[in-house]
Design an enzyme around this catalytic site. Structure first.
Site, PDB file in Angstrom:
ATOM      1  NE  ARG A  21      -5.692  10.551  -6.123  1.00  0.00           N
ATOM      2  CZ  ARG A  21      -5.227   9.305  -6.170  1.00  0.00           C
ATOM      3  NH1 ARG A  21      -5.904   8.325  -5.635  1.00  0.00           N
ATOM      4  NH2 ARG A  21      -4.077   9.055  -6.742  1.00  0.00           N
ATOM      5  CB  SER A 137      12.137  -1.828  -3.138  1.00  0.00           C
ATOM      6  OG  SER A 137      10.786  -1.533  -3.280  1.00  0.00           O
ATOM      7  CG  HIS A 142       0.909   0.016  -1.620  1.00  0.00           C
ATOM      8  ND1 HIS A 142       0.831   0.617  -0.387  1.00  0.00           N
ATOM      9  CD2 HIS A 142      -0.227   0.355  -2.277  1.00  0.00           C
ATOM     10  CE1 HIS A 142      -0.317   1.276  -0.303  1.00  0.00           C
ATOM     11  NE2 HIS A 142      -0.975   1.125  -1.435  1.00  0.00           N
ATOM     12  CG  ASP A 214       1.774  -5.762   0.536  1.00  0.00           C
ATOM     13  OD1 ASP A 214       0.745  -6.402   0.281  1.00  0.00           O
ATOM     14  OD2 ASP A 214       1.785  -4.537   0.737  1.00  0.00           O
ATOM     15  CE  LYS A 248      -6.005  -3.221   0.293  1.00  0.00           C
ATOM     16  NZ  LYS A 248      -6.643  -1.938   0.063  1.00  0.00           N
TER      17      LYS A 248
END
Ligand code: PLP
Length: 407
Positions: A21, A137, A142, A214, A248
């Site tokens: 990255r 889950s 995420h 979420d 966001k």
């Protein structure tokens, strides 16, 4: 041990796999976003257009948000000065929590320093503290939810992505009386697909499971007041915990859960990630509250964003550039190769000042590498045309396949 050598080798492996990255050093300019300045080595700079921001509606530069932050900074100073329990609870936190509870039609809400922490602490605390709790889950959840589940040490099952029948099968294998927590997202950020929330809730209710959603990539963006997909579909009252971010679509930072008074008080009282961390600066809380308030009554940003997303999709189609069809605001342009994905991203930046980050493994599976476009109300027709033309050019250079619909 040769620690330095070890670090170097590990980094070399990541580089070889094309997933090292490299952060792009930019400075956003208030009032001109998505336009920004990129800082290169030395004193050189470059004008860029940001196409990969999660400031989905441009609220990070909205006058109401800036005014609230400026005035609160002047009024209260910089930091909160402590954890919420030790002098850090500012009146702006209290107001923001009330705003969030109202947004989701819940009795209470609780702030955290990020969406990541709210998932980690929220799920972690519930799953660890509810006696013998089992967690179910979605397989594409995420990292913050996965870490919360890991931390809890609760027994867990992974169910097939967006598949309520598979969830039903897993839940049926557990004792009817056993406490259960089902964790999933509304909008999945990498594919932009949306969960069948009503069907998942049917299954949760059938098995007496707590539901935890979420809505990080949906709050502010969907529903008549920006409450998310659950609000749009009239389902908020059937969900036990709604989790979101202020970083966001609301354009600031922080995270939260909204739920019943007792559940929120329980997490507030037991979550170490809440208790032992300094509260958000009051100016951040005031800015987030202003953003939420604005988006509760204004549909303008949501409408404009929808139109911009449709325009980008239509123009990609005209050029035959492949992108995942999904019902959300996220446009994944599929490349399918880590090295090409990085090369395209670098080329767009170096030649056209178009900033769109390559999305590689482990964020997405190998072979599904992509550019994730997030059109917003602040992208102009000119910005869109420059993006599409540049993509078309590099698509030819890289000899990437085009869709049959190519013009
Ligand atoms: N949940 C999902 C689905 C996310 O994609 C993210 C971040 O990208 C988070 C939670 C974490 O939110 P935050 O960025 O506020 O920490």
């Amino acid at each position: 041990m040769d620690y330095e050598g070890f670090f170097e080798n590990e980094l070399e492996t990541v580089r070889d796999e094309g997933r090292y990255r490299v952060f792009t050093d930019i400075k956003r300019h208030r009032g001109r976003f998505p336009h920004a300045t990129r800082f290169l080595e030395g004193s050189e700079t470059q004008a860029v257009t940001v196409w990969c921001s999660n400031d989905y509606l441009g609220m990070g530069q909205h006058p109401a948000v800036l005014e609230a932050m400026h005035s609160t900074l002047d009024e209260c100073g910089a930091g909160a000065g402590g954890t919420r329990n030790i002098s850090g609870t500012n009146h702006y936190h209290v107001e923001l929590e009330a705003e969030l509870a109202d947004l989701h039609g819940k009795q209470s809400a609780l702030l955290f320093t990020s969406g990541y922490v709210s998932n980690w602490a929220g799920i972690g605390t519930l799953a660890a503290r509810i006696p013998n709790c089992a967690v179910f889950s979605d397989e594409l959840n995420h990292a913050s939810m996965i870490e919360g589940i890991r931390y809890s040490k609760a027994e867990r099952r992974i169910w097939k992505h967006n598949d309520p029948e598979d969830l039903d099968r897993h839940l049926a294998e557990f004792d009817a009386d056993r406490p259960k927590l089902v964790a999933f997202e509304s909008v999945y950020s990498m594919d932009g697909d949306i969960a069948p929330i009503a069907e998942i809730l049917d299954v949760c209710e059938k098995h007496g499971a707590l539901s935890y959603i979420d809505e990080v990539h949906a709050v502010g963006l969907y529903g008549p007041r920006g409450g998310g997909i659950a609000e749009r579909e009239g389902l908020m009252d059937r969900i036990d915990v709604i989790e979101g971010t202020l970083g966001k679509a609301f354009g600031v930072m922080g995270g939260y859960i909204a739920a019943s008074r007792n559940l929120v008080d329980f997490v507030r009282s037991f979550a170490s990630g809440f208790i032992f961390s300094t509260a958000l600066p009051p100016a951040v809380a005031a800015g987030a509250a202003a953003s939420i308030r604005h988006l509760k009554t204004s549909d303008r940003e949501r409408e404009l964003q929808k139109e911009r997303v449709e325009t980008v999709r239509r123009k990609l189609d005209m050029m035959g550039i492949p992108h995942l069809a999904n019902p959300s605001h996220i446009i994944p342009v599929m490349v399918g190769d880590a090295h090409k994905c990085k090369r395209i991203s670098d080329w767009l930046m170096d030649n056209h000042g178009i900033y769109v980050q390559p999305i590689n493994y482990p964020t997405v599976p190998v072979g599904t590498e992509r550019l994730r476009l997030t059109p917003s109300p602040v992208h102009t027709d000119g910005d869109i045309d420059r993006l599409i033309n540049a993509l078309s050019e590099i698509w030819s250079q890289c000899e990437l396949a085009r869709m049959a619909t190519a013009a």
